[in-house]
Scaffold this motif. Structure first.
Motif, mmCIF file in Angstrom:
data_model
loop_
_atom_site.group_PDB
_atom_site.id
_atom_site.type_symbol
_atom_site.label_atom_id
_atom_site.label_comp_id
_atom_site.label_asym_id
_atom_site.label_seq_id
_atom_site.Cartn_x
_atom_site.Cartn_y
_atom_site.Cartn_z
ATOM 1 N N GLY A 1 68.503 -17.138 52.317
ATOM 2 C CA GLY A 1 69.421 -18.021 51.604
ATOM 3 C C GLY A 1 69.643 -17.656 50.159
ATOM 4 N N ARG A 2 69.472 -16.386 49.824
ATOM 5 C CA ARG A 2 69.587 -15.953 48.439
ATOM 6 C C ARG A 2 70.912 -15.233 48.190
ATOM 7 N N LEU A 3 72.019 -15.985 48.330
ATOM 8 C CA LEU A 3 73.332 -15.422 48.037
ATOM 9 C C LEU A 3 74.187 -16.468 47.356
ATOM 10 N N ASN A 4 75.220 -16.013 46.648
ATOM 11 C CA ASN A 4 76.084 -16.891 45.885
ATOM 12 C C ASN A 4 77.534 -16.464 46.087
ATOM 13 N N LEU A 5 78.389 -17.410 46.460
ATOM 14 C CA LEU A 5 79.811 -17.135 46.704
ATOM 15 C C LEU A 5 80.713 -17.682 45.609
ATOM 16 N N LYS A 6 80.146 -18.157 44.515
ATOM 17 C CA LYS A 6 80.891 -18.968 43.560
ATOM 18 C C LYS A 6 82.202 -18.338 43.071
ATOM 19 N N ASP A 7 82.191 -17.153 42.531
ATOM 20 C CA ASP A 7 83.414 -16.544 41.993
ATOM 21 C C ASP A 7 83.879 -15.363 42.835
ATOM 22 N N SER A 8 83.636 -15.407 44.122
ATOM 23 C CA SER A 8 83.986 -14.275 44.971
ATOM 24 C C SER A 8 85.407 -14.411 45.510
ATOM 25 N N TYR A 9 85.981 -13.281 45.868
ATOM 26 C CA TYR A 9 87.323 -13.223 46.450
ATOM 27 C C TYR A 9 87.411 -11.988 47.320
ATOM 28 N N CYS A 10 88.463 -11.910 48.120
ATOM 29 C CA CYS A 10 88.659 -10.768 49.013
ATOM 30 C C CYS A 10 89.914 -10.011 48.604
ATOM 31 N N SER A 11 89.899 -8.712 48.842
ATOM 32 C CA SER A 11 91.090 -7.902 48.592
ATOM 33 C C SER A 11 91.192 -6.812 49.644
ATOM 34 N N VAL A 12 92.412 -6.353 49.841
ATOM 35 C CA VAL A 12 92.687 -5.297 50.814
ATOM 36 C C VAL A 12 92.902 -4.003 50.051
ATOM 37 N N LYS A 13 92.158 -2.954 50.452
ATOM 38 C CA LYS A 13 92.290 -1.650 49.808
ATOM 39 C C LYS A 13 92.285 -0.592 50.906
ATOM 40 N N ASP A 14 93.323 0.207 50.965
ATOM 41 C CA ASP A 14 93.468 1.278 51.957
ATOM 42 C C ASP A 14 93.336 0.757 53.386
ATOM 43 N N GLY A 15 93.899 -0.407 53.648
ATOM 44 C CA GLY A 15 93.869 -0.958 55.001
ATOM 45 C C GLY A 15 92.539 -1.565 55.411
ATOM 46 N N GLU A 16 91.608 -1.710 54.479
ATOM 47 C CA GLU A 16 90.316 -2.327 54.769
ATOM 48 C C GLU A 16 90.154 -3.550 53.885
ATOM 49 N N LEU A 17 89.451 -4.542 54.391
ATOM 50 C CA LEU A 17 89.240 -5.796 53.675
ATOM 51 C C LEU A 17 87.850 -5.782 53.042
#
Length: 152
Positions: free
Chosen positions: A41-57
């Protein structure tokens, strides 16, 4: 946990700052020590986001704390991590993000039958007045629940 899922982390700020239009499930490519740290349980999603680069997420800004017993096998806590989705889904999401001004935001990380999965939301940003409206609606609902509880 009846359906084999266990919630590990949730991005509560995402639902406060964005309207979530659709949600998607994706696998995530991790190293062994990262999986052990996530299970703890040692993870943090607070300021995370996703982006697509070269057809990969990719998910960016997700912090996974280094595993204590991991020594030299630990990875950088803030490194970009590849998400596993079908190519057609990734291209559809990329088109929506570019054209319509949506954002891809990680909503939660969970275990599903011993595999780490991430829930991604296709989101549109909230304005300040939208946030105030959401807070007012939540407070009104809380007040209604409180009065109903007193009457019982």
């Amino acid at each position: 946990m009846a359906d084999g899922t266990k919630l590990l982390a949730q991005n509560k700020k995402a639902r406060h700052d964005f309207f979530v239009e659709e949600t998607y499930e994706a696998g995530i490519s991790l190293a062994g020590t990262e999986v052990k740290s996530i299970r703890a349980g040692r993870l943090n999603l607070k300021d995370s986001y996703c982006s697509v680069k070269d057809g990969e997420l990719f998910v960016l800004g997700m912090h996974i704390s280094p595993y204590e017993q991991g020594n030299i096998f630990n990875k950088d806590p803030m490194r970009p991590r590849r998400l596993l989705m079908h190519k057609r889904e990734i291209l559809r999401l990329y088109g929506l993000v570019k054209k319509d001004g949506y954002a891809l935001i990680p909503l939660s990380v969970y275990l599903k039958r011993s595999r780490v999965k991430i829930s991604i939301g296709l989101c549109k940003g909230k304005k300040l007045h939208d946030k105030r409206e959401s807070i007012a609606r939540r407070d009104a609902q809380r007040e209604i629940d409180r009065t109903m509880k007193e009457r019982r």
